[in-house]
Design an enzyme around this catalytic site. Structure first.
Site, PDB file in Angstrom:
ATOM      1  CG  ASP A   1      -6.820  46.681  43.670  1.00  0.00           C
ATOM      2  OD1 ASP A   1      -6.095  47.579  43.251  1.00  0.00           O
ATOM      3  OD2 ASP A   1      -6.896  46.410  44.878  1.00  0.00           O
TER       4      ASP A   1
ATOM      5  CG  HIS B   1      -9.562  47.653  49.097  1.00  0.00           C
ATOM      6  ND1 HIS B   1      -9.573  46.603  48.189  1.00  0.00           N
ATOM      7  CD2 HIS B   1      -8.574  48.494  48.697  1.00  0.00           C
ATOM      8  CE1 HIS B   1      -8.618  46.804  47.292  1.00  0.00           C
ATOM      9  NE2 HIS B   1      -8.001  47.941  47.568  1.00  0.00           N
TER      10      HIS B   1
END
Length: 466
Positions: A331, A282
């Site tokens: 993810d 991220h």
């Protein structure tokens, strides 16, 4: 001679052998393989009579560098009004509470089949559901990890199991780290040494699996334990090390309040950033100083655009990370489409800056291919057991993905702009055939090992969905 060891020849009408060489497709590419490894690549050839003809655009297999397989059960079920990352997390915990080794194997097997259908040949599984719902170890302390490794084998893809240290239930700027509560109990080990001993005892079977490590986040692992993990990891030589970093502003604020440092600064101060050179997942809310630390350490960043926008995480400053190797992951699996992840990285930056072209298509393909596999520890030396992945080249693993050019999305394909076509036009629905380690695992859009993948996925999701 086994089928896997027999020489095979595949003639590609168009191919992008190596995204680092530019964005133009090469015509008439002949790929020869033996034992799951590419032995020769020739360009500009006519189709030999003994070669399998692959019409379409052929690229190397894709690396999905960040996966939480069980999150797939949340797709289409968490669109609450006024929700946030933190309300979504509550729903995720409810799914986590329902898993056991058998149900997790069934779910992950179907999720990895969905990945294969989208062109993924290697996945990085960020794994922290370790113990039973009460936090007790199973008779086999690594039963849940073993279920994931077996699931990847069933789906015909490679896996890097990123066994994740998760010790605290959160971080409050005033009170510090909270104890694990409820479903979180099954994530935790007592301390870094206990966690590392369990990880070291696990030997994933089969040449398709590698064992890496991860720290969940600075909110889930206290600073002194991150320092201890750094020392353990430097000695263990894990092939891949990952960590969630600065996903939410609240994480940054709590870390500053309690430790007097940003999460990136904390990782640097413990040595984790420089000694382990991790993949930072991220990296959404980095300060300019944080970005400088990342660049100086030579760490990688893994972006997960479809999840980051699904959870309203925010937009990372990619210009500040220029020169940093990027990988991509799906993810939470709100979508499993690595072409969309690549496209989303650039499109998000366009929205953030009002400019186009921060990330070139060829660079985004590199993130899916060589950089993604490197982030998962599959960028090793040549040879059957350790061959590099992410390129169509002699000595590399025989991973091929064929994109059909006969559909509406890729109609008008320009070979000179093949990388642009793949990144900015293709979707998972355009994947026709997928080869992993020399074996066709998808033919004509159907999984060869799990032909009823949609039905299996539906059943597995319904079994555990909250």
């Amino acid at each position: 001679m086994s089928a896997a060891a027999r020489p095979a020849r595949h003639w590609c009408a168009w191919a992008l052998p190596d995204s680092r060489a530019g964005g133009a497709a090469q015509p008439g590419v002949l790929v020869e393989t033996v034992g799951g490894v590419i032995t020769a690549v020739s360009t500009g050839t006519a189709p030999p009579p003994d070669a399998e003809r692959l019409d379409g655009l052929v690229v190397a297999g894709l690396a999905n560098a960040h996966s939480h397989a069980f999150h797939r059960a949340l797709r289409g079920r968490t669109g609450e009004d006024g929700g946030s990352f933190w309300t979504w997390r509550d729903a995720m915990y409810r799914v986590a509470a329902r898993l056991d080794p058998d149900s997790y194997h069934r779910l992950a097997r179907a999720v990895y089949a969905e990945m294969a259908l989208a062109g993924v040949t290697c996945v990085g599984e960020f794994h922290y559901v370790h113990h039973d719902p009460a936090g007790r170890r199973y008779a086999d302390p690594n039963a849940m990890g073993a279920a994931l490794v077996a699931a990847a084998a069933d789906a015909g893809i490679r896996i890097t199991l990123l066994d994740t240290c998760y010790m605290a239930g959160g971080l409050d700027g005033a009170a510090g780290h909270a104890p694990l509560e409820g479903p979180q109990a099954r994530f935790g080990d007592t301390d870094a040494d206990t966690w590392a001993a369990r990880v070291a005892a696990f030997e994933p079977g089969g040449g398709h699996a590698r064992l890496g490590a991860a720290v969940h986040s600075v909110r889930a692992v206290p600073r002194d334990q991150i320092a201890r993990i750094t020392a353990i990891g430097a000695e263990a030589g894990w092939p891949a090390v990952h960590v969630h970093l600065s996903e939410q502003p609240a994480e940054n604020a709590a870390c500053r309040a309690f430790y007097g440092a940003t999460p990136a600064r904390l990782l640097a101060d413990t040595g984790f950033l420089d000694r382990l050179r991790p993949t930072l997942v991220h990296a959404t809310h980095l300060t300019p100083q944080d970005a400088a630390l990342v660049r100086a350490a030579g760490a990688r960043v893994c972006l997960c655009p479809t999840t980051e926008r699904d959870l309203a995480d925010g937009l990372p400053d990619l210009a500040a990370l220029r020169g940093t190797a990027l990988a991509l992951g799906s993810d939470g699996h709100s979508a499993i489409d690595l072409w969309e992840e690549a496209r989303g990285a650039e499109m998000h930056e366009r929205l953030r800056t009002g400019r186009r072209g921060t990330l070139a298509a060829a660079d985004l393909l590199t993130a899916l291919h060589t950089a993604g596999h490197a982030a998962l520890g599959w960028a090793g030396s040549t040879g059957e057991r350790g061959a590099e992945a992410g390129r169509i080249a002699a000595g590399a693993r025989a991973d091929l993905v064929v994109l059909g050019l006969d559909g509406v999305r890729l109609a008008g394909f320009d070979p000179a702009r093949a990388a642009d076509a793949a990144v900015f036009a293709a979707t998972a629905a355009d994947v026709r055939h997928v080869m992993a380690d020399g074996r066709w695992i998808v033919r004509d859009g159907v999984h060869t090992l799990i032909p009823d993948a949609p039905a299996q996925l539906d059943a597995a999701v319904r079994e555990v969905a909250a």
